[in-house]
Write a protein that holds these residues in place. Structure first.
Motif, short mmCIF file in Angstrom:
data_model
loop_
_atom_site.label_atom_id
_atom_site.label_comp_id
_atom_site.label_asym_id
_atom_site.label_seq_id
_atom_site.Cartn_x
_atom_site.Cartn_y
_atom_site.Cartn_z
N SER A 251 0.96 -1.05 -0.12
CA SER A 251 -0.12 0.02 -0.34
C SER A 251 0.35 1.33 0.19
O SER A 251 0.69 2.63 -0.56
CB SER A 251 -1.21 0.12 1.32
OG SER A 251 -1.58 -0.72 1.03
N ALA A 252 2.24 1.59 0.23
CA ALA A 252 2.91 1.95 0.65
C ALA A 252 4.25 1.95 -0.10
O ALA A 252 4.67 0.66 1.26
CB ALA A 252 3.05 3.34 1.30
N ALA A 253 5.78 2.91 -0.11
CA ALA A 253 7.09 2.48 0.01
C ALA A 253 7.30 2.13 1.41
O ALA A 253 6.63 2.40 2.58
CB ALA A 253 7.88 3.26 -0.51
N LEU A 254 8.01 0.70 1.40
CA LEU A 254 8.45 0.01 3.08
C LEU A 254 9.84 0.97 2.96
O LEU A 254 10.83 0.27 2.62
CB LEU A 254 8.65 -1.61 3.20
CG LEU A 254 9.12 -1.60 4.16
CD1 LEU A 254 8.55 -1.61 5.78
CD2 LEU A 254 9.40 -3.23 4.01
N PRO A 255 10.21 1.23 4.11
CA PRO A 255 11.39 2.34 4.46
C PRO A 255 12.55 0.97 4.29
O PRO A 255 12.15 -0.49 4.88
CB PRO A 255 11.40 3.17 5.25
CG PRO A 255 9.72 2.89 5.68
CD PRO A 255 9.39 1.93 4.97
N ALA A 256 13.44 0.66 3.47
CA ALA A 256 14.69 0.08 3.69
C ALA A 256 15.10 -0.22 5.18
O ALA A 256 15.90 -1.35 5.76
CB ALA A 256 16.05 0.37 2.76
N THR A 257 14.97 0.51 5.73
CA THR A 257 15.45 0.55 7.71
C THR A 257 14.79 -0.41 8.05
O THR A 257 15.19 -0.75 8.95
CB THR A 257 15.47 1.76 8.28
OG1 THR A 257 14.53 2.79 7.80
CG2 THR A 257 16.18 2.45 7.87
N VAL A 258 13.83 -0.03 7.70
CA VAL A 258 12.16 -1.06 8.81
C VAL A 258 11.89 -2.36 7.98
O VAL A 258 12.60 -3.41 8.50
CB VAL A 258 10.85 -0.54 7.85
CG1 VAL A 258 9.93 -1.55 8.54
CG2 VAL A 258 10.72 0.99 8.81
N PHE A 259 12.59 -2.79 6.68
CA PHE A 259 12.98 -3.73 6.06
C PHE A 259 13.98 -4.56 6.48
O PHE A 259 14.17 -5.56 7.55
CB PHE A 259 13.49 -3.85 4.40
CG PHE A 259 13.59 -5.09 3.88
CD1 PHE A 259 12.45 -5.36 3.27
CD2 PHE A 259 14.75 -5.58 4.70
CE1 PHE A 259 12.96 -6.59 2.58
CE2 PHE A 259 14.97 -6.60 3.87
CZ PHE A 259 13.95 -7.07 2.38
N ALA A 260 14.99 -3.96 7.06
CA ALA A 260 16.57 -4.26 7.87
C ALA A 260 15.86 -4.42 9.26
O ALA A 260 16.59 -5.76 9.79
CB ALA A 260 17.55 -3.57 8.23
N ASP A 261 15.09 -3.73 9.81
CA ASP A 261 15.06 -4.29 11.55
C ASP A 261 14.17 -5.12 11.73
O ASP A 261 14.47 -6.22 12.31
CB ASP A 261 14.25 -3.47 11.68
CG ASP A 261 15.36 -1.86 12.50
OD1 ASP A 261 16.71 -1.66 12.10
OD2 ASP A 261 14.92 -0.67 12.64
N LEU A 262 13.24 -5.60 10.69
CA LEU A 262 12.25 -7.00 10.70
C LEU A 262 13.54 -7.56 10.45
O LEU A 262 13.00 -9.10 11.17
CB LEU A 262 10.84 -6.48 9.79
CG LEU A 262 9.92 -5.52 9.95
CD1 LEU A 262 9.53 -5.39 8.98
CD2 LEU A 262 9.56 -5.73 11.62
N THR A 263 13.96 -8.20 9.40
CA THR A 263 14.81 -8.96 9.31
C THR A 263 15.14 -9.10 10.44
O THR A 263 15.84 -10.30 10.94
CB THR A 263 16.14 -8.33 8.00
OG1 THR A 263 15.19 -8.02 7.07
CG2 THR A 263 16.31 -10.24 7.69
#
Ligand code: MCA
Ligand code: AMP
Length: 470
Positions: A251-263
């Motif tokens: 629904s919107a762009a996922l910030p790369a920082t959030v991708f990394a934190d979730l990983t």
């Protein structure tokens, strides 16, 4: 012939917890019988509206309408009177579905009401409606004017859900968890009709709070980036998602920082997927393929994509050339209700839909969404908000002479609605409240800047780029 709610119709599953929402739960068999009673009452009603609260009533009402072959118009429950009136006038439903136990209220414009009664059941066998028929009319904002009704056929929804089931290996063994609103594609089509087609269980957690996502112990999770960023900021909740099978953002762009934190916290590389109300979901990463931060994956089965320059010429798929993304395929909408002009403007002569998003496509087919061609659509918390609609609401205030609305960066919501206003004796809080009385609450400006004049170019056009840079 594709049957939209195939798993629900075929199910003999009496497990009482197949769908849990709003502290109520029911089995697939019971849901079919509850919805059957609504469908009995809907015979001969072509279009029906429903206050789409996050509740079992909404699920039963929508499913009942789909069994009967009535097109459903889900109304945002917090839509202000102006927005609600526009939707009802434009879509002209034959009836409004209301919870039977709700206080009796005045039906708008004398619309007949049909009760959704969780004490009633029916085993009527309703014939499967024409797959070309319209299942949903979803109202969504354009750059200017009031929202337009996007007509989605049963066939398009079926194609989308089958594509996603394949891409995400979504099966009856899954327990889908989310807390998204039920008047948009993400929460309603993917989040409710998805489980009914695939046969997976569903737990809707009401408010999408991190602790509720964690406690639901699902296998498959949906969220908008704001939800995922709140989960990433709540370590214990994020860690609880380690046991899940697949996390999906859209629904919107996922910030790369959030991708990394979730990983790091969940052990999952989140799957990103891209879509629009008008096209449904068209591009996604897959359950068995790579995931890349900042990239939304490959076209779903049957979907074709291209990026074009300002003259409409195809651009190279080298991962560098940026152009407007155009899509075509079986998931496209059937047009804007009552707006053939807008529909024609949104499609090319060879039948592709102009998304308005700027993208790159790599040699390996991977897509990146890099921005929007027009800046007058704002995405805040995953909600699409037309600057023009908010400007019109502000201009209705007697003290407002001029208004310009832009999206400005916001750490939690991606973008926030910021209004620049020229007028006399204005109060910022009063203007925010004034918009909230007309439109859905998420369309309220977060910030109001009272200014002497708006920056304009030689032709008198407001220079929104300068406002955003401000
Ligand atoms: C909000 N608040 C305000 C203002 N705005 N107060 C004063 N002035 C304002 N301008 C208040 C709210 O009322 C709320 O108060 C509090 O601030 C927090 O609001 P907010 O930050 O908005 O957070 P939230 O209420 O927790 O909502 C965040 C959310 C929500 C859960 C992420 O935005 C959401 O549900 N988004 C999903 C949208 C979606 O489904 N989009 C899909 C479209 P209080 O706490 O007192 O209530 S379909 C689509 O995009 C395509 C097809 C796709 O690809 O999926
Ligand atoms: P809506 O009509 O509310 O469905 O919003 C559709 C818009 O959301 C698209 O045109 C994009 O601008 C945006 N969008 C959806 N998914 C993504 C994504 N994964 N990345 C970036 N933008 C997205």
């Amino acid at each position: 012939m594709p049957v939209l709610l195939s798993s629900l119709l075929a199910s003999t599953d009496e497990h009482p917890d197949a769908i849990r929402i709003d502290d109520r739960a029911t089995s697939w068999v019971e849901l079919r019988r509850l919805a059957g009673a609504v469908a009995d009452d809907l015979r001969g009603v072509d279009r029906v509206a429903i206050d789409a609260t996050a509740s079992l009533h909404t699920v039963v009402g929508v499913v009942g309408a789909l069994l009967a072959g009535s097109a459903v118009i889900p109304l945002p429950p917090d839509a202000g009177p102006m927005e609600r009136e526009h939707i009802l006038r434009d879509s002209a439903p034959g009836a409004l579905l209301v919870p039977a136990d709700a206080e009796r209220r005045e039906a708008p414009d004398g619309l007949p009401t049909i009760p959704i009664d969780l004490a009633r059941r029916s085993d009527t066998n309703h014939p499967e409606p024409d797959p070309a028929g319209i299942a949903l009319i979803l109202y969504t904002s354009g750059t200017t004017g009031a929202p337009k009704g996007v007509m989605l056929s049963r066939r398009a929804i079926t194609a989308c859900l089958d594509g996603l089931a394949a891409a995400w290996q979504w099966t009856p063994d899954d327990l889908l968890v989310h807390g998204l609103p039920l008047f948009h594609v993400h929460g309603l089509v993917l989040g409710v009709l998805g489980p009914l087609r695939v046969g997976s269980r569903l737990h809707h957690v009401g408010q999408p709070r991190p602790q509720r996502y964690a406690a639901a112990a699902g296998s498959l999770y949906f969220g908008v980036p704001t939800i995922w960023s709140r989960i990433a900021a709540d370590e214990p909740s994020a860690r609880a998602l380690r046991a899940a099978r697949l996390l999906v953002s859209g629904s919107a762009a996922l910030p790369a920082t959030v991708f990394a934190d979730l990983t790091r916290l969940t052990g999952h590389q989140i799957v990103e997927r891209y879509g629009m109300t008008e096209t449904l979901i068209t591009v996604s990463a897959t359950a068995d393929g790579p995931r890349r931060p900042g990239a939304v994956g490959l076209p779903l089965p049957g979907v074709r994509t291209r990026v074009v320059d300002e003259q409409g010429r195809s651009m190279p798929t080298d991962g560098v050339a940026m152009g407007e993304l155009e899509v075509c395929g079986p998931t496209l909408f059937d047009g804007y209700l009552n707006r053939p002009d807008a529909d024609a403007a949104a499609r090319t002569t060879d039948g592709w839909f102009r998304t308005g998003d700027v993208a790159t496509i790599g040699p390996d087919g991977w897509h990146r969404i890099v921005g929007r061609a027009a800046t007058d659509l704002i995405k805040s918390g995953g909600y699409r908000i037309g600057a023009g609609e908010v400007e019109d609401a502000l201009l209705a205030h007697p003290g407002v002479r001029e208004a310009a609305v832009v999206g400005t960066p916001h750490p939690d919501l991606g973008q926030q609605v910021t209004a620049y206003v020229v007028g006399d004796a204005l109060d910022e809080a009063d203007l925010i409240e004034f918009v909230a009385r007309q439109l859905s609450t998420h369309k309220r400006p977060r910030q109001v800047r009272l200014v002497e004049a708006l920056p304009r170019n030689a032709l008198g056009k407001v220079q929104k780029g300068r406002l955003r840079a401000d």
